[in-house]
Design a protein around this motif. Sequence first.
Motif, mmCIF file in Angstrom:
data_model
loop_
_atom_site.group_PDB
_atom_site.id
_atom_site.type_symbol
_atom_site.label_atom_id
_atom_site.label_comp_id
_atom_site.label_asym_id
_atom_site.label_seq_id
_atom_site.Cartn_x
_atom_site.Cartn_y
_atom_site.Cartn_z
ATOM 1 N N VAL A 177 0.853 -1.195 0.000
ATOM 2 C CA VAL A 177 0.000 0.000 0.000
ATOM 3 C C VAL A 177 0.889 1.246 0.000
ATOM 4 O O VAL A 177 1.809 1.355 0.819
ATOM 5 N N LEU A 178 0.603 2.152 -0.930
ATOM 6 C CA LEU A 178 1.326 3.419 -1.010
ATOM 7 C C LEU A 178 0.409 4.542 -0.555
ATOM 8 O O LEU A 178 -0.700 4.693 -1.070
ATOM 9 N N VAL A 179 0.874 5.311 0.426
ATOM 10 C CA VAL A 179 0.097 6.417 0.984
ATOM 11 C C VAL A 179 0.831 7.722 0.704
ATOM 12 O O VAL A 179 2.057 7.806 0.858
ATOM 13 N N GLY A 180 0.102 8.723 0.272
ATOM 14 C CA GLY A 180 0.732 9.999 -0.035
ATOM 15 C C GLY A 180 -0.293 11.102 -0.170
ATOM 16 O O GLY A 180 -1.365 11.057 0.444
ATOM 17 N N PHE A 181 0.032 12.087 -1.006
ATOM 18 C CA PHE A 181 -0.779 13.298 -1.091
ATOM 19 C C PHE A 181 -0.978 13.702 -2.550
ATOM 20 O O PHE A 181 -0.118 13.484 -3.401
ATOM 21 N N ASP A 182 -2.118 14.309 -2.788
ATOM 22 C CA ASP A 182 -2.418 14.894 -4.086
ATOM 23 C C ASP A 182 -2.180 16.401 -3.970
ATOM 24 O O ASP A 182 -2.963 17.132 -3.364
ATOM 25 N N PHE A 183 -1.077 16.872 -4.552
ATOM 26 C CA PHE A 183 -0.710 18.273 -4.400
ATOM 27 C C PHE A 183 -1.622 19.202 -5.192
ATOM 28 O O PHE A 183 -1.548 20.423 -5.027
#
Length: 217
Positions: free
Chosen positions: A87-93
């Motif tokens: 699972v990859l967790v991050g942000f939508d800039f």
Amino acid sequence: MDFLTTVLLLLVGAGGGVALANALRTRAGVTDIRRDSVLLLERIEKVCKVVMAEGYFSEIYNYQDQKKILYLLNDPKKAMIIAKSKVLVGFDFAKVRFRLPESGEKKLIIESFPEPEVLSIDTDYKFYDIQAGYLNHFNSADYTKILDDAKQAMNERALQSDLPKIANNQIQYMMYQLASSMGWQLQLPEADQRRLDALKASAEEPAPAHKQLPGGS
């Protein structure tokens, strides 16, 4: 021999030859397997998403469906699935809202910063203990629902883990370091700013001095 009789004899002979060839191929254990695939590109989109945390999960998912025959007898079907996911967790800039101060000073003011989200789930499924009922059999829709439910459960588990917190800490400290290296100040929303200040204080704490053991030189 007329033309129609000749054609019928040729067809019968051809059919007999095909049947004989299939029989010989089956006895020889030769299998003719053909696989075809078609790749369709639907669209290409520009994104500005950054991965800040990666986690690995394993889950045992049990599926059971009860069906009554003539409203009297139960005819259940069930399956056990073991799912292993990255699972990859991050942000939508694209969701970041910021402004620059009117004074012209080198300061980036972040007015709104998005919550961390699951950007992708790469899952390997293995089915175990598949038991169909007498009349309640598995079909393609059942397998699709099982995989969708298992993926949704994995998504919820990832969001309930420490991955979002780790991703938040990572992105905020990275933005702070990047801004500092360029001589800029970074101002985040109040709650995020408190978290960033705590991270900076923790990073700037000196390492504890090692105590000298008795008898050491």
